[in-house]
Design a protein around this motif. Structure first.
Motif, PDB file in Angstrom:
ATOM      1  N   SER A  72      37.620  36.007  43.562  1.00  0.00           N
ATOM      2  CA  SER A  72      39.071  36.103  43.448  1.00  0.00           C
ATOM      3  C   SER A  72      39.591  36.523  44.814  1.00  0.00           C
ATOM      4  CB  SER A  72      39.377  37.128  42.365  1.00  0.00           C
ATOM      5  OG  SER A  72      40.718  37.106  42.037  1.00  0.00           O
ATOM      6  N   ASP A 163      42.493  44.812  37.290  1.00  0.00           N
ATOM      7  CA  ASP A 163      42.360  45.820  38.334  1.00  0.00           C
ATOM      8  C   ASP A 163      43.479  45.738  39.360  1.00  0.00           C
ATOM      9  OD1 ASP A 163      41.237  43.241  39.253  1.00  0.00           O
ATOM     10  OD2 ASP A 163      40.834  44.356  41.090  1.00  0.00           O
ATOM     11  N   ARG A 169      40.723  49.559  35.617  1.00  0.00           N
ATOM     12  CA  ARG A 169      40.426  48.604  34.537  1.00  0.00           C
ATOM     13  C   ARG A 169      40.292  49.296  33.181  1.00  0.00           C
ATOM     14  NH1 ARG A 169      38.794  43.700  36.977  1.00  0.00           N
ATOM     15  NH2 ARG A 169      37.745  43.938  38.982  1.00  0.00           N
TER      16      ARG A 169
HETATM   17 MG    MG Z   1      40.580  40.022  38.800  1.00  0.00          MG
END
Ligand code: MG
Ligand code: IMP
Length: 191
Positions: A72, A163, A169
């Motif tokens: 990501s 997050d 998280r």
């Molecule tokens: Mg992510």
């Protein structure tokens, strides 16, 4: 010191009870739709993991789970590029199985589009998406979503698997970050 979320949260967008109620509904719907099928849920790490573990406890039919990870954006970045990489692949074969991808959030759609492209080459019997959150306004590629928990506005959210630079998280709700108040975390050395 990493900040407490209370120092930068601007609002709780989806409280815990609302999340849990909706996830129960999704679980019953999935149980109905996949009855008699060979269901395999594929969780996209790491954001989808909290959602997956609650969701499967609301699914009443036999099923298996699998995990994959895709790259990501990095710390401090708030947008994915079209260049998405698989960083952890599946262990088992999905050939001829009824696959349901479990994601935390679909934003531009770039990440999930790459996952769909890759997995469809492995000839699953069916391939569908279940996402907890959908930021429709930000979509860059069209994505067929079979199950969606909540459509949300274009705000950066955190908690319940999502997050901010890998933290927070664990929170049981979805919160909105006030980026002006958060930014000190980065200058304070979160890598
Ligand atoms: Mg992510
Ligand atoms: P996309 O490729 O733009 O659809 O981005 C998808 C990924 O970006 C998700 O799986 C999340 O990990 C992350 N993401 C997108 N929006 C948010 C957000 O508001 N908070 C936290 N992570 C996000």
């Amino acid at each position: 010191m990493i900040k407490d979320y209370r120092d930068f949260i601007s609002e709780i967008l989806i409280p815990e009870d609302v999340l849990q109620e909706r996830i129960k509904q999704l679980g019953s719907q999935i149980s109905e739709d996949y009855r008699g099928k060979n269901l395999l849920l594929i969780c996209i790490l790491r954001g989808g993991v909290i959602f997956l573990t609650d969701l499967i406890r609301s699914i009443s039919i036999p099923h298996a789970i699998e995990f994959m990870a895709v790259s990501s954006y990095g710390v401090g970045k708030r947008k994915t590029s079209g260049d998405v990489r698989i960083t952890l692949d599946l262990i088992t074969s999905i050939h001829d199985r009824d696959v349901l991808i479990v994601e935390d959030i679909i934003d531009s759609g770039n990440t999930i589009a790459s996952v769909l492209d890759l997995l469809s080459t492995r000839k699953p019997k069916s391939l569908n998406i279940c996402t907890l959150l959908d930021k429709t306004e930000r979509r860059e590629v069209e994505i067929p979503i079979k199950y969606c928990g909540f459509e949300i506005p274009n705000k950066f959210v955190f908690g319940y698997g999502l997050d901010i630079d890998e933290y927070y998280r664990n929170l049981p709700f979805i919160g909105v970050v006030d980026l002006n108040r958060y930014k000190d975390n980065i200058s304070n050395g979160v890598k």
